[in-house]
Design a protein around this motif. Structure first.
Motif, PDB file in Angstrom:
ATOM      1  N   UNK A   1       0.941  -1.071   0.007  1.00  0.00           N
ATOM      2  CA  UNK A   1      -0.070  -0.020  -0.038  1.00  0.00           C
ATOM      3  C   UNK A   1       0.966   1.365   0.031  1.00  0.00           C
ATOM      4  N   UNK A   2       2.065   1.138   0.741  1.00  0.00           N
ATOM      5  CA  UNK A   2       2.959   2.429   0.803  1.00  0.00           C
ATOM      6  C   UNK A   2       3.501   2.566  -0.699  1.00  0.00           C
ATOM      7  N   UNK A   3       4.063   1.639  -1.280  1.00  0.00           N
ATOM      8  CA  UNK A   3       4.357   1.571  -2.783  1.00  0.00           C
ATOM      9  C   UNK A   3       3.594   1.993  -3.885  1.00  0.00           C
ATOM     10  N   UNK A   4       2.155   1.702  -3.381  1.00  0.00           N
ATOM     11  CA  UNK A   4       1.322   2.087  -4.360  1.00  0.00           C
ATOM     12  C   UNK A   4       0.913   3.485  -4.065  1.00  0.00           C
ATOM     13  N   UNK A   5       0.861   4.061  -3.020  1.00  0.00           N
ATOM     14  CA  UNK A   5       0.457   5.304  -2.775  1.00  0.00           C
ATOM     15  C   UNK A   5       1.753   6.364  -3.224  1.00  0.00           C
ATOM     16  N   UNK A   6       3.076   5.801  -3.025  1.00  0.00           N
ATOM     17  CA  UNK A   6       4.227   6.753  -3.451  1.00  0.00           C
ATOM     18  C   UNK A   6       4.002   6.758  -5.081  1.00  0.00           C
ATOM     19  N   UNK A   7       3.839   5.546  -5.548  1.00  0.00           N
ATOM     20  CA  UNK A   7       3.769   5.706  -7.158  1.00  0.00           C
ATOM     21  C   UNK A   7       2.691   6.392  -7.624  1.00  0.00           C
ATOM     22  N   UNK A   8       1.344   6.425  -6.922  1.00  0.00           N
ATOM     23  CA  UNK A   8       0.354   7.440  -7.423  1.00  0.00           C
ATOM     24  C   UNK A   8       0.888   8.649  -7.112  1.00  0.00           C
ATOM     25  N   UNK A   9       1.522   9.180  -6.174  1.00  0.00           N
ATOM     26  CA  UNK A   9       2.006  10.445  -5.875  1.00  0.00           C
ATOM     27  C   UNK A   9       2.939  10.804  -7.130  1.00  0.00           C
ATOM     28  N   UNK A  10       3.827   9.992  -7.354  1.00  0.00           N
ATOM     29  CA  UNK A  10       4.975  10.275  -8.441  1.00  0.00           C
ATOM     30  C   UNK A  10       3.992  10.608  -9.828  1.00  0.00           C
ATOM     31  N   UNK A  11       3.213   9.615 -10.121  1.00  0.00           N
ATOM     32  CA  UNK A  11       2.414   9.771 -11.461  1.00  0.00           C
ATOM     33  C   UNK A  11       1.573  11.150 -11.476  1.00  0.00           C
ATOM     34  N   UNK A  12       0.966  11.439 -10.146  1.00  0.00           N
ATOM     35  CA  UNK A  12       0.289  12.962 -10.132  1.00  0.00           C
ATOM     36  C   UNK A  12       1.261  13.937 -10.511  1.00  0.00           C
ATOM     37  N   UNK A  13       2.340  13.927  -9.828  1.00  0.00           N
ATOM     38  CA  UNK A  13       3.626  15.115  -9.841  1.00  0.00           C
ATOM     39  C   UNK A  13       4.178  15.142 -11.625  1.00  0.00           C
ATOM     40  N   UNK A  14       4.237  13.873 -11.850  1.00  0.00           N
ATOM     41  CA  UNK A  14       4.731  13.930 -13.483  1.00  0.00           C
ATOM     42  C   UNK A  14       3.648  14.320 -14.371  1.00  0.00           C
ATOM     43  N   UNK A  15       2.414  14.063 -14.028  1.00  0.00           N
ATOM     44  CA  UNK A  15       1.089  14.636 -14.740  1.00  0.00           C
ATOM     45  C   UNK A  15       0.922  16.225 -14.621  1.00  0.00           C
ATOM     46  N   UNK A  16       1.086  16.581 -13.344  1.00  0.00           N
ATOM     47  CA  UNK A  16       1.121  17.963 -13.210  1.00  0.00           C
ATOM     48  C   UNK A  16       2.294  18.778 -13.873  1.00  0.00           C
ATOM     49  N   UNK A  17       3.501  18.296 -13.786  1.00  0.00           N
ATOM     50  CA  UNK A  17       4.632  18.647 -14.751  1.00  0.00           C
ATOM     51  C   UNK A  17       4.337  18.943 -16.214  1.00  0.00           C
ATOM     52  N   UNK A  18       3.792  17.849 -16.710  1.00  0.00           N
ATOM     53  CA  UNK A  18       3.580  17.694 -18.081  1.00  0.00           C
ATOM     54  C   UNK A  18       2.417  18.780 -18.530  1.00  0.00           C
ATOM     55  N   UNK A  19       1.488  19.041 -17.554  1.00  0.00           N
ATOM     56  CA  UNK A  19       0.454  19.803 -17.886  1.00  0.00           C
ATOM     57  C   UNK A  19       0.965  21.272 -17.823  1.00  0.00           C
ATOM     58  N   UNK A  20       1.808  21.381 -16.926  1.00  0.00           N
ATOM     59  CA  UNK A  20       2.630  22.847 -17.025  1.00  0.00           C
ATOM     60  C   UNK A  20       3.134  23.044 -18.078  1.00  0.00           C
ATOM     61  N   UNK A  21       4.242  22.196 -18.536  1.00  0.00           N
ATOM     62  CA  UNK A  21       4.706  22.717 -19.888  1.00  0.00           C
ATOM     63  C   UNK A  21       3.979  22.772 -21.040  1.00  0.00           C
ATOM     64  N   UNK A  22       2.928  21.931 -21.198  1.00  0.00           N
ATOM     65  CA  UNK A  22       1.975  22.295 -22.414  1.00  0.00           C
ATOM     66  C   UNK A  22       1.438  23.766 -22.293  1.00  0.00           C
ATOM     67  N   UNK A  23       1.014  23.990 -20.956  1.00  0.00           N
ATOM     68  CA  UNK A  23       0.467  25.449 -20.704  1.00  0.00           C
ATOM     69  C   UNK A  23       1.275  26.466 -21.156  1.00  0.00           C
ATOM     70  N   UNK A  24       2.802  26.115 -20.714  1.00  0.00           N
ATOM     71  CA  UNK A  24       3.654  27.216 -21.078  1.00  0.00           C
ATOM     72  C   UNK A  24       3.975  27.359 -22.501  1.00  0.00           C
ATOM     73  N   UNK A  25       3.878  26.174 -23.193  1.00  0.00           N
ATOM     74  CA  UNK A  25       4.002  26.106 -24.608  1.00  0.00           C
ATOM     75  C   UNK A  25       2.916  26.752 -25.329  1.00  0.00           C
TER      76      UNK A  25
END
Length: 88
Positions: free
Chosen positions: A5-29
């Protein structure tokens, strides 16, 4: 089970962070693209206005600098008529 459950939670957080960064890059572009399009359209508008104003100023200048010969018909024609000097 708790470790999974801890690994799953950390992977979910990592996925959300990556998704937010991708959204920020497309918005700035997208914003830089819109900014560029805006500047280009403003430049084209300025050039068009300059051409229109310049043409109007030139026409007024030429109109105010007329000579008495300009009042005759065809005074500004570059091509001579066919019956010019024929004696008709």
């Amino acid at each position: 089970m708790i470790q999974a459950m801890k690994v799953s939670r950390s992977l979910r957080k990592l996925g959300n962070q990556i998704g937010d960064q991708i959204d920020d890059l497309t918005d700035s572009h997208e914003s830089s693209l819109l900014r560029t399009v805006g500047w280009v359209s403003a430049g084209v508008t300025a050039v068009a206005l300059g051409l229109i104003v310049g043409r109007e100023i030139r026409q007024r200048y030429k109109f105010n600098r007329r000579t008495p010969y300009d009042f005759y018909a065809h005074s500004g024609d570059q091509v001579q008529d066919v019956d010019f000097g024929v004696g008709i």
